[in-house]
Design a protein around this motif. Structure first.
Motif, mmCIF file in Angstrom:
data_model
loop_
_atom_site.group_PDB
_atom_site.id
_atom_site.type_symbol
_atom_site.label_atom_id
_atom_site.label_comp_id
_atom_site.label_asym_id
_atom_site.label_seq_id
_atom_site.Cartn_x
_atom_site.Cartn_y
_atom_site.Cartn_z
ATOM 1 N N VAL A 21 12.247 8.105 -24.846
ATOM 2 C CA VAL A 21 12.262 7.102 -24.373
ATOM 3 C C VAL A 21 11.597 7.138 -23.398
ATOM 4 N N LEU A 22 12.009 7.766 -22.161
ATOM 5 C CA LEU A 22 11.467 8.618 -20.777
ATOM 6 C C LEU A 22 10.159 9.259 -21.718
ATOM 7 N N ASP A 23 10.089 10.372 -22.649
ATOM 8 C CA ASP A 23 8.829 10.936 -23.273
ATOM 9 C C ASP A 23 7.584 10.081 -23.862
ATOM 10 N N ASP A 24 8.272 8.704 -23.691
ATOM 11 C CA ASP A 24 6.976 8.017 -24.398
ATOM 12 C C ASP A 24 6.025 7.445 -23.613
ATOM 13 N N LEU A 25 7.241 7.024 -22.735
ATOM 14 C CA LEU A 25 6.791 6.410 -21.533
ATOM 15 C C LEU A 25 5.368 7.763 -20.395
ATOM 16 N N ILE A 26 5.853 9.105 -20.764
ATOM 17 C CA ILE A 26 5.014 10.393 -20.558
ATOM 18 C C ILE A 26 3.766 9.884 -20.762
ATOM 19 N N GLU A 27 3.895 10.197 -22.215
ATOM 20 C CA GLU A 27 2.589 10.203 -22.694
ATOM 21 C C GLU A 27 1.894 9.086 -22.987
ATOM 22 N N GLU A 28 2.155 7.578 -22.560
ATOM 23 C CA GLU A 28 1.674 6.386 -22.302
ATOM 24 C C GLU A 28 1.269 6.529 -21.022
ATOM 25 N N MET A 29 1.729 7.230 -19.834
ATOM 26 C CA MET A 29 1.085 7.632 -18.629
ATOM 27 C C MET A 29 -0.230 8.613 -18.909
ATOM 28 N N GLU A 30 -0.048 9.451 -19.421
ATOM 29 C CA GLU A 30 -1.286 10.365 -19.900
ATOM 30 C C GLU A 30 -2.156 10.174 -20.253
ATOM 31 N N ASP A 31 -1.827 9.521 -21.341
ATOM 32 C CA ASP A 31 -3.276 8.347 -22.333
ATOM 33 C C ASP A 31 -3.925 6.899 -21.470
ATOM 34 N N ARG A 32 -3.184 6.286 -21.162
ATOM 35 C CA ARG A 32 -4.164 6.108 -19.742
ATOM 36 C C ARG A 32 -4.796 6.433 -18.210
ATOM 37 N N TYR A 33 -4.215 7.792 -18.076
ATOM 38 C CA TYR A 33 -4.890 8.386 -17.397
ATOM 39 C C TYR A 33 -6.196 8.570 -17.920
ATOM 40 N N ALA A 34 -6.040 9.418 -19.590
ATOM 41 C CA ALA A 34 -7.345 9.823 -19.888
ATOM 42 C C ALA A 34 -8.513 8.223 -20.161
ATOM 43 N N SER A 35 -8.089 7.699 -20.038
ATOM 44 C CA SER A 35 -8.488 6.106 -20.111
ATOM 45 C C SER A 35 -9.208 5.487 -18.993
ATOM 46 N N LEU A 36 -8.842 6.129 -17.512
ATOM 47 C CA LEU A 36 -8.820 5.235 -16.836
ATOM 48 C C LEU A 36 -11.162 5.446 -15.988
ATOM 49 N N ASP A 37 -11.012 6.513 -16.605
ATOM 50 C CA ASP A 37 -12.460 6.777 -16.511
ATOM 51 C C ASP A 37 -12.707 6.846 -14.797
ATOM 52 N N GLY A 38 -11.739 7.222 -14.000
ATOM 53 C CA GLY A 38 -12.842 6.940 -12.662
ATOM 54 C C GLY A 38 -11.671 6.075 -11.964
ATOM 55 N N CYS A 39 -11.098 5.171 -12.762
ATOM 56 C CA CYS A 39 -10.963 4.053 -12.060
ATOM 57 C C CYS A 39 -9.387 4.650 -11.004
ATOM 58 N N ALA A 40 -9.239 4.067 -10.068
ATOM 59 C CA ALA A 40 -8.076 4.514 -9.044
ATOM 60 C C ALA A 40 -6.918 3.553 -8.735
ATOM 61 N N SER A 41 -6.548 3.408 -9.838
ATOM 62 C CA SER A 41 -5.686 2.114 -10.035
ATOM 63 C C SER A 41 -5.426 0.746 -11.439
ATOM 64 N N LEU A 42 -4.875 0.729 -11.572
ATOM 65 C CA LEU A 42 -4.681 -0.505 -12.839
ATOM 66 C C LEU A 42 -5.547 -1.634 -12.922
ATOM 67 N N ALA A 43 -5.243 -1.951 -11.783
ATOM 68 C CA ALA A 43 -6.472 -3.335 -11.269
ATOM 69 C C ALA A 43 -7.632 -3.381 -11.310
ATOM 70 N N GLU A 44 -8.233 -2.213 -10.628
ATOM 71 C CA GLU A 44 -9.483 -1.143 -11.113
ATOM 72 C C GLU A 44 -10.013 -1.209 -12.539
ATOM 73 N N TRP A 45 -8.828 -0.429 -13.168
ATOM 74 C CA TRP A 45 -9.479 -0.514 -14.716
ATOM 75 C C TRP A 45 -9.170 -1.854 -14.831
ATOM 76 N N ILE A 46 -8.555 -3.181 -15.137
ATOM 77 C CA ILE A 46 -8.275 -3.821 -15.874
ATOM 78 C C ILE A 46 -9.702 -4.539 -15.343
ATOM 79 N N ASP A 47 -10.134 -4.839 -13.994
ATOM 80 C CA ASP A 47 -11.232 -4.633 -14.104
ATOM 81 C C ASP A 47 -12.375 -4.715 -14.246
ATOM 82 N N ARG A 48 -12.978 -3.502 -14.055
ATOM 83 C CA ARG A 48 -13.623 -2.960 -14.929
ATOM 84 C C ARG A 48 -13.917 -3.688 -16.757
ATOM 85 N N SER A 49 -12.769 -3.642 -17.224
ATOM 86 C CA SER A 49 -12.410 -3.585 -18.571
ATOM 87 C C SER A 49 -12.721 -5.259 -19.046
#
Length: 641
Positions: free
Chosen positions: A481-509
């Motif tokens: 369960v924890l590994d799944d969260l870590i995998e999701e975390m790394e996938d999100r960092y790969a998709s942030l594309d320079g965004c500093a936070s989740l809020a900035e990522w949502i605003d951009r998309s």
């Protein structure tokens, strides 16, 4: 959004068959309204559950097992057989399987063993008397008939009506045991392990008596094990008046004793059954001034001569007095005299004393009030981002305090408190607040429930990222369960594309991305397994704690034991927000806050919260079982816009 969710919840409660309310809801309201409690020490939730399982196991044994148990020649033989059988069947496996979690709770385990001895002797005496009656009547004693004579975990249901009500009320509950007595009478029995609330316990059992629906020929009994046995028996003809008073209360709690009032637009999600919950009276000015005089006299007796600064501040749980010490009085003298102040002011616990620019003394309020869910306003929710704020409690100013998970100062929370302090209730209310201010597209929950009771009502919720996790199940791997969260975390960092936070990522998309919150009710239970598992879990939690905030993954971990084994240096560093309810010692308080004080809190949701600076004191919000189930089961994604 709040108006639509309120309508949905009300429609769930007010079905065509009437408003449904549970006996536990009624008991909880009576318990909260009465600050007094019985003798004994508070029981640990897991030990209380094990005790009830043992009793049920004894009463549901097979014919062969019963024949063996009741083959002895005396009542003492029967008690010994019952005790040994209960240990082999339930207690022994429980103690072995939970050895790590029970470490340091020797007194509680010993109390459980004393209670088991008392309970098995009591049952043996009941069974022996039954056998003697059978023999006197010329009947053959058949142990297999005991299943009909003594039933355990009996579900009960009763529809109540009243001419003054707008609709019926359906009362539901499960009685611990129902005992059949000579003459066709039946007796409802409730088992209480540890400290009891006598009036709430009696009212709960009285309702079960009424739900048997056999008229007034029954009796009720509350059997307490503190851990020594205590019994309270009331015959059926003595409880009619109490039942009538309870029916009046049920009508008020269910909201059917007067015409319904349309929900106000500014009000937050509510359940009709809770709209008219009776509240304690307010503390009067005379009461506060009288308490101030008593406090000043006690301070003078302790050689802590002081002058009061400003007016006392009256909160729901305590009254805060601010004082300045007289010349020559050292500030550290005040905490050392807390127990003397407790005695002189007749408080249940020593006042919480904090020193700084001035000295504050929090004295237990004589008519303590509780903050109801209906009486607070939830934080605002953004249509795209949702809401990342977690309910903490209500402060002295009457304002709701929240922890913003999007803020690095409280991006993850560590929660601690003894059994009965309100820790699990706080967690469930925090989850309810998040659900009520987010859609499933904005929030995903990972619920880890070692006790199997904290998040049971969440099963099937659209907010769950995965089914509720029960560590210890053969098909459940907490590491995965924890590994799944870590995998999701790394996938999100790969998709942030320079965004500093989740809020900035949502605003951009321009599209919602769900914030993921992992909630664990008894963190120590999974940390005190094997050394390897502890190391593996700590590594993963540390990784999530250090990197999860920016991509919208957060941890809320709770424990009864804030010790160095469970709260390591890495955990302390990466979980900055702290919620501390009542703790057993100043040492545990220092583990969480680096200072004492939490050991003197007043239970029932009285808490300290800290992110930056000194901890502040709040009262947790009370959310009833009925309200929680309605919120957890709501699926308002299409309605809450």
């Amino acid at each position: 959004m709040n108006q639509k969710l309120s309508n949905r919840l009300n429609s769930q409660e007010s079905s065509s068959r009437g408003v449904e309310i549970s006996v536990s809801d009624v008991r909880q309201q009576i318990y909260l309204a009465d600050p007094s409690s019985g003798t004994g020490s508070p029981s640990c939730c897991e030990l209380g559950t094990a005790f009830h399982r043992l009793i049920a196991s004894l009463l549901n044994s097979s014919n062969a097992e019963l024949s063996t148990i009741f083959s002895g020649a005396s009542v003492d033989d029967w008690a010994a057989e019952l005790r040994d059988f209960g240990y082999r069947r339930e207690l022994g496996p429980f103690l072995i399987g939970n050895a790590a979690a029970l470490h340091g709770r020797g007194d509680a385990v010993m109390n459980l063993w004393v209670a088991v001895n008392e309970a098995t002797l009591w049952l043996a005496q009941l069974f022996w008397d039954h056998r003697q009656r059978q023999l006197r009547d010329g009947k053959r004693f058949n142990p297999s008939e005991l299943a009909n004579w003594f039933q355990s975990e009996v579900p009960l249901r009763l529809e109540l009506t009243d001419p003054s009500w707008t609709q019926p009320v359906v009362l539901t509950g499960v009685a611990d045991s129902v005992l059949s007595l000579p003459g066709g009478r039946r007796c409802v029995i409730e088992y209480k392990l540890g400290k009891t609330a006598p009036e709430a316990d009696l009212c709960q059992t009285t309702l079960y008596h009424q739900m048997l629906n056999d008229g007034g020929n029954n009796s009720i009994a509350v059997i307490g094990f503190l851990p020594e046995r205590s019994e309270r028996l009331i015959e059926g003809n003595q409880i009619g008046e109490l039942q009538q008073r309870l029916q009046t209360l049920i009508g008020k709690l269910a909201g059917v004793d007067r015409p319904r009032v349309a929900p106000q637009p500014q009000r937050k999600p509510t359940v009709a059954a809770e709209q008219v919950t009776p509240k304690p009276k307010s503390t009067t000015e005379v009461d506060v001034q009288s308490l101030a005089k008593q406090l000043k006299a006690a301070l003078n007796e302790a050689d802590c001569e002081s002058t009061f600064v400003g007016e006392p501040i009256v909160g729901p749980t305590f009254i805060r007095f601010t004082v300045n010490p007289a010349r020559g009085v050292r500030p550290d003298r005040y905490p050392r005299n807390a127990e003397l102040l407790q005695i002189r002011l007749r408080c249940q616990r020593p006042p919480v004393i904090q020193t700084g620019a001035s000295i504050t003394i929090d004295v237990q309020r004589p008519d303590r009030q509780f903050v109801a869910w209906d009486d607070i306003d939830l934080p605002a929710s953004d249509p795209l981002h949702g809401c990342a704020k977690v309910l903490i409690g209500v402060g002295l100013d009457g304002k709701v305090r929240t922890a913003d998970l999007a803020d690095s100062t409280c991006s993850h929370l560590l929660v601690a408190g003894v059994s009965g302090s309100g820790k699990s209730e706080w967690l469930r209310t925090a989850v309810a607040g998040l659900i009520a201010t987010n859609t499933p597209e904005q929030l995903q929950l990972v619920a880890i429930d070692p006790k199997r009771v904290a998040f049971h009502d969440l099963q099937g919720s659209p907010y769950l990222r995965c089914p509720v996790v029960f560590p210890g199940d053969a098909d459940t791997d907490i590491i995965s369960v924890l590994d799944d969260l870590i995998e999701e975390m790394e996938d999100r960092y790969a998709s942030l594309d320079g965004c500093a936070s989740l809020a900035e990522w949502i605003d951009r998309s321009g599209k919602p991305v769900p914030r993921i919150i992992c909630v664990c009710d008894e963190y120590a239970d999974i940390m005190l397994a094997s050394t390897k598992q502890r190391r593996d879990i700590e590594t993963r939690i540390t990784r999530l704690g250090s990197k999860g905030r920016a991509c919208g993954i957060h941890l809320i971990l709770a424990t009864q034991q804030p010790s160095r084994k469970t709260i390591t240096g890495a955990i302390q560093t990466n979980l900055p927000g702290r919620v501390g309810l009542t703790m057993t010692s100043a040492t545990e308080s220092r583990m969480l806050f680096e200072q004492s004080g939490a050991e003197d809190l007043l239970m029932k949701g009285d808490l300290l919260y800290k992110d930056i600076g000194a901890p502040h004191r709040y009262q947790a919000v009370y959310l009833s079982d009925t309200q929680r189930r309605a919120i957890y089961s709501a699926s308002p994604a299409s309605e809450r816009v």
